[in-house]
Design a protein around this motif. Sequence first.
Motif, PDB file in Angstrom:
ATOM      1  N   UNK A 180       1.066  -1.127   0.030  1.00 41.59           N
ATOM      2  CA  UNK A 180       0.038   0.020  -0.119  1.00 41.59           C
ATOM      3  C   UNK A 180       0.813   1.207   0.030  1.00 41.59           C
ATOM      4  N   UNK A 181       2.135   1.405   0.596  1.00 39.38           N
ATOM      5  CA  UNK A 181       2.955   2.077   0.689  1.00 39.38           C
ATOM      6  C   UNK A 181       3.708   2.510  -0.670  1.00 39.38           C
ATOM      7  N   UNK A 182       3.732   1.684  -1.527  1.00 38.68           N
ATOM      8  CA  UNK A 182       4.231   1.663  -2.746  1.00 38.68           C
ATOM      9  C   UNK A 182       3.622   2.594  -3.879  1.00 38.68           C
ATOM     10  N   UNK A 183       4.458   3.456  -4.512  1.00 36.53           N
ATOM     11  CA  UNK A 183       3.785   4.072  -5.632  1.00 36.53           C
ATOM     12  C   UNK A 183       3.349   3.079  -6.775  1.00 36.53           C
ATOM     13  N   UNK A 184       2.404   3.553  -7.745  1.00 34.94           N
ATOM     14  CA  UNK A 184       2.142   2.624  -8.849  1.00 34.94           C
ATOM     15  C   UNK A 184       3.303   2.212  -9.624  1.00 34.94           C
ATOM     16  N   UNK A 185       4.162   3.122  -9.547  1.00 40.63           N
ATOM     17  CA  UNK A 185       5.688   2.591 -10.765  1.00 40.63           C
ATOM     18  C   UNK A 185       6.271   1.804  -9.752  1.00 40.63           C
ATOM     19  N   UNK A 186       6.427   1.682  -8.541  1.00 39.78           N
ATOM     20  CA  UNK A 186       7.052   0.801  -7.626  1.00 39.78           C
ATOM     21  C   UNK A 186       6.065  -0.768  -7.691  1.00 39.78           C
ATOM     22  N   UNK A 187       5.079  -0.452  -7.742  1.00 38.30           N
ATOM     23  CA  UNK A 187       4.157  -1.580  -7.697  1.00 38.30           C
ATOM     24  C   UNK A 187       4.222  -2.447  -9.199  1.00 38.30           C
ATOM     25  N   UNK A 188       4.259  -1.748 -10.091  1.00 33.18           N
ATOM     26  CA  UNK A 188       4.764  -2.288 -11.700  1.00 33.18           C
ATOM     27  C   UNK A 188       5.910  -2.845 -11.593  1.00 33.18           C
ATOM     28  N   UNK A 189       6.854  -2.439 -11.057  1.00 32.33           N
ATOM     29  CA  UNK A 189       8.494  -2.889 -10.924  1.00 32.33           C
ATOM     30  C   UNK A 189       8.380  -4.147 -10.076  1.00 32.33           C
ATOM     31  N   UNK A 190       7.559  -4.302  -9.138  1.00 29.71           N
ATOM     32  CA  UNK A 190       7.549  -5.472  -8.078  1.00 29.71           C
ATOM     33  C   UNK A 190       6.944  -6.684  -9.027  1.00 29.71           C
ATOM     34  N   UNK A 191       5.772  -6.208  -9.498  1.00 24.54           N
ATOM     35  CA  UNK A 191       5.171  -7.491 -10.241  1.00 24.54           C
ATOM     36  C   UNK A 191       5.999  -7.763 -11.706  1.00 24.54           C
ATOM     37  N   UNK A 192       6.930  -6.904 -12.202  1.00 22.48           N
ATOM     38  CA  UNK A 192       7.577  -7.552 -13.190  1.00 22.48           C
ATOM     39  C   UNK A 192       8.768  -8.439 -12.551  1.00 22.48           C
ATOM     40  N   UNK A 193       9.278  -8.098 -11.563  1.00 20.61           N
ATOM     41  CA  UNK A 193      10.326  -8.883 -10.681  1.00 20.61           C
ATOM     42  C   UNK A 193       9.790 -10.169 -10.289  1.00 20.61           C
ATOM     43  N   UNK A 194       8.444 -10.429  -9.851  1.00 19.91           N
ATOM     44  CA  UNK A 194       7.738 -11.363  -9.422  1.00 19.91           C
ATOM     45  C   UNK A 194       7.656 -12.435 -10.940  1.00 19.91           C
ATOM     46  N   UNK A 195       7.231 -11.883 -11.822  1.00 23.98           N
ATOM     47  CA  UNK A 195       7.183 -12.483 -12.873  1.00 23.98           C
ATOM     48  C   UNK A 195       8.357 -13.176 -13.454  1.00 23.98           C
ATOM     49  N   UNK A 196       9.216 -12.177 -13.554  1.00 23.24           N
ATOM     50  CA  UNK A 196      10.766 -12.672 -14.025  1.00 23.24           C
ATOM     51  C   UNK A 196      11.365 -13.795 -13.102  1.00 23.24           C
ATOM     52  N   UNK A 197      11.242 -13.611 -11.784  1.00 26.02           N
ATOM     53  CA  UNK A 197      11.580 -14.572 -10.850  1.00 26.02           C
ATOM     54  C   UNK A 197      10.887 -16.024 -10.917  1.00 26.02           C
ATOM     55  N   UNK A 198       9.571 -15.698 -11.099  1.00 25.75           N
ATOM     56  CA  UNK A 198       8.754 -17.128 -11.247  1.00 25.75           C
ATOM     57  C   UNK A 198       9.187 -17.774 -12.703  1.00 25.75           C
ATOM     58  N   UNK A 199       9.701 -17.190 -13.629  1.00 21.92           N
ATOM     59  CA  UNK A 199       9.768 -17.576 -14.936  1.00 21.92           C
ATOM     60  C   UNK A 199      11.487 -18.496 -14.710  1.00 21.92           C
TER      61      UNK A 199
END
Length: 142
Positions: free
Chosen positions: A69-88
Amino acid sequence: MKMPSPSFLLAALLLMTASATVSAQTAPPAWEQLPPAQRDALVAPLRDRWNSAPPDQRQRMLNHGQRWQAMTPEQRDQARKGMRRFDGMSPQQREQARALFGKMRGMTPEQRAELRTRWGSMTQDQRQQWVRDNPPPPRNRD
């Protein structure tokens, strides 16, 4: 019992939302406009996970939610990209990523840049040796 990953839960939520969208053929309504049954269906997996979790895991879940909740939309987008990358990644790549992250955490930006450059020029055998010499830190589940 193994708990689903945050990315799995996010994907499940997105799939449920997408299926509701396809069936309605219109934009999904705001949360407040969803019927109670749909809200409950979306929240039920998280409620079940929360209720079956020990207190320390519930605290971690709460901490993660507060950080999100404390993250900016850009930080959330980066986190999602990182999770997808790590999952792969393969298990070996994940171990390497954890080792690199653990090592880089205590480095200056210049030292991190130098390690990235060295890492890029290493062979697979050299990388494996580096990970053996610099194992990932113990997993802190906070």
